[in-house]
Scaffold this active site. Structure first.
Site, PDB file in Angstrom:
ATOM      1  N   GLY A  31       0.803  -1.216   0.000  1.00 26.76           N
ATOM      2  CA  GLY A  31       0.000   0.000   0.000  1.00 26.76           C
ATOM      3  C   GLY A  31       0.836   1.266   0.000  1.00 26.76           C
ATOM      4  N   HIS A  37       4.161   1.427  -8.052  1.00 26.55           N
ATOM      5  CA  HIS A  37       3.195   0.326  -7.930  1.00 26.55           C
ATOM      6  C   HIS A  37       2.257   0.304  -9.142  1.00 26.55           C
ATOM      7  CE1 HIS A  37       3.880   1.379  -3.529  1.00 26.55           C
ATOM      8  NE2 HIS A  37       4.206   0.106  -3.538  1.00 26.55           N
ATOM      9  N   GLU A 148      11.790  -3.936  -9.970  1.00 30.03           N
ATOM     10  CA  GLU A 148      13.253  -4.088  -9.863  1.00 30.03           C
ATOM     11  C   GLU A 148      13.849  -3.154  -8.822  1.00 30.03           C
ATOM     12  OE1 GLU A 148      14.546  -3.691 -13.931  1.00 30.03           O
ATOM     13  OE2 GLU A 148      14.395  -5.854 -14.252  1.00 30.03           O
ATOM     14  N   SER A 186       7.382   4.264  -1.014  1.00 31.96           N
ATOM     15  CA  SER A 186       6.405   4.672   0.008  1.00 31.96           C
ATOM     16  C   SER A 186       7.116   5.359   1.172  1.00 31.96           C
ATOM     17  CB  SER A 186       5.646   3.450   0.530  1.00 31.96           C
ATOM     18  OG  SER A 186       5.089   2.737  -0.539  1.00 31.96           O
TER      19      SER A 186
HETATM   20  P1  AMP Z   1       6.034  -2.366  -1.606  1.00 28.94           P
HETATM   21  O1  AMP Z   1       4.644  -1.858  -1.446  1.00 28.94           O
HETATM   22  O2  AMP Z   1       7.095  -1.362  -1.283  1.00 28.94           O
HETATM   23  O3  AMP Z   1       6.237  -3.711  -0.956  1.00 28.94           O
HETATM   24  O4  AMP Z   1       6.214  -2.626  -3.153  1.00 28.94           O
HETATM   25  C1  AMP Z   1       5.327  -3.467  -3.869  1.00 28.94           C
HETATM   26  C2  AMP Z   1       5.917  -3.746  -5.219  1.00 28.94           C
HETATM   27  O5  AMP Z   1       6.084  -2.524  -5.936  1.00 28.94           O
HETATM   28  C3  AMP Z   1       7.310  -4.397  -5.135  1.00 28.94           C
HETATM   29  O6  AMP Z   1       7.409  -5.397  -6.130  1.00 28.94           O
HETATM   30  C4  AMP Z   1       8.227  -3.240  -5.409  1.00 28.94           C
HETATM   31  O7  AMP Z   1       9.457  -3.625  -5.960  1.00 28.94           O
HETATM   32  C5  AMP Z   1       7.411  -2.436  -6.398  1.00 28.94           C
HETATM   33  N1  AMP Z   1       7.880  -1.050  -6.418  1.00 28.94           N
HETATM   34  C6  AMP Z   1       8.014  -0.218  -5.352  1.00 28.94           C
HETATM   35  N2  AMP Z   1       8.532   0.960  -5.748  1.00 28.94           N
HETATM   36  C7  AMP Z   1       8.752   0.867  -7.077  1.00 28.94           C
HETATM   37  C8  AMP Z   1       9.295   1.736  -8.070  1.00 28.94           C
HETATM   38  N3  AMP Z   1       9.709   2.953  -7.761  1.00 28.94           N
HETATM   39  N4  AMP Z   1       9.349   1.302  -9.344  1.00 28.94           N
HETATM   40  C9  AMP Z   1       8.934   0.051  -9.663  1.00 28.94           C
HETATM   41  N5  AMP Z   1       8.421  -0.825  -8.787  1.00 28.94           N
HETATM   42  C10 AMP Z   1       8.326  -0.423  -7.512  1.00 28.94           C
END
Ligand code: AMP
Length: 282
Positions: A31, A37, A148, A186
């Protein structure tokens, strides 16, 4: 878009869709959604009949209680963004729903999970494997999308898919950045004004190091990146910078050791831990 909070309702919904022959894509998130995301959701939308996004701040992957307590939560805004992005099912369970009893599973994630984030955040990847394996069992997706930005996480999940025998495709998606180069995260909302102004130096330095690497060794490049960012001490402090094989996560000592080479960095910027990475060879 439907919002589901219960595991059995999620399973019922996806089973019915699978029965109709629909392909299912899953985007796991914690979230506080941003364009990073949403780029995963967009890609998932293009490649699947049904888009499932999970929004769950998974306690078992936090090795720092304060980080978990202060993790940003913006559920109403997340729902609106997901609706606009073409999500079909958003799964927003409570902690009790996912972990009615403690999850004591220890995953055999091998060496990919022992270096870098695995070394700095004990238990983190095991917690990631716990939640992602549960989501894979509930949603049974054809494809799952990961950014990535969390480069090592993709290697760890691939390893888990192999050892647990999941039958699905892992789709890595490129990092989405702010206009000044800072990787969207986030946790960026935690940066003070001063730290936010300094943070783009991380990607700028990684980017500059591509040119530097053309005429220098791996070790010299590591030193270049580390020293350049640490020149901003005490505001910025590199926790680690490692240049690794893009699949095995093992450090390389020369540029011709692999044809997929990535530099992975963690920096404390005004006390906020930021991660980023860049490919030297792909
Ligand atoms: P998180 O909510 O931080 O666990 O992220 C959920 C998914 O979104 C994970 O696969 C992250 O690698 C991806 N994600 C987070 N930030 C980015 C970004 N700036 N660019 C691409 N993917 C992202």
């Amino acid at each position: 878009m439907i919002v589901i909070n219960k595991v059995n309702e999620l399973e019922k919904a996806v089973d019915a869709l699978k029965h109709e022959g629909k392909s299912i894509g899953l985007v796991p998130t914690m979230g506080a959604l941003h364009e990073g995301h949403l780029s995963l959701v967009e890609r998932c939308r293009k490649e699947n009949d049904v888009v499932v996004v999970s929004v769950f701040v998974n306690p078992t992957q936090f090795n720092n209680k304060e980080d978990l307590r202060t993790y940003p939560r913006t559920e109403e805004a997340d729902k609106k963004l997901l609706q606009c992005a073409g999500c079909d099912i958003v799964f927003m369970p409570t902690v009790e729903e996912i972990y009615p009893e403690p999850d004591n599973r220890i995953f055999n994630l091998g060496r990919v999970a022992e270096v870098m984030e695995g070394a700095m955040r004990p238990g983190h990847f095991n917690g990631v494997a716990q939640i992602v394996s549960k989501l894979f069992m509930m949603v049974k997706p054809d494809r799952a999308y990961f950014g990535e930005k969390d480069f090592q996480q993709i290697a760890v999940i691939r390893q888990m898919v192999k050892t647990e025998g999941f039958n699905l495709q892992i789709v890595p998606c490129p990092i989405v950045r702010e206009a000044d180069g800072l990787a969207k995260s986030s946790r960026n909302v935690r940066l003070s004004g001063e730290a936010r102004n300094a943070a783009p130096r991380i990607y700028r330095t990684l980017h500059e190091s591509i040119e530097f690497a053309k005429s220098h060794t791996v070790d010299e490049t590591i030193k270049f990146v580390t020293d350049t960012i640490n020149s901003q001490q005490p505001l910025m402090e590199v926790e680690y910078y490692q240049i690794v094989d893009g699949l095995s996560m093992m450090p390389v000592s020369s540029w011709d050791e692999s044809n997929y080479i990535v530099g992975c960095i963690t920096v404390y910027c005004g006390g906020v831990r930021l991660i980023d990475n860049i490919a030297y060879k792909k």
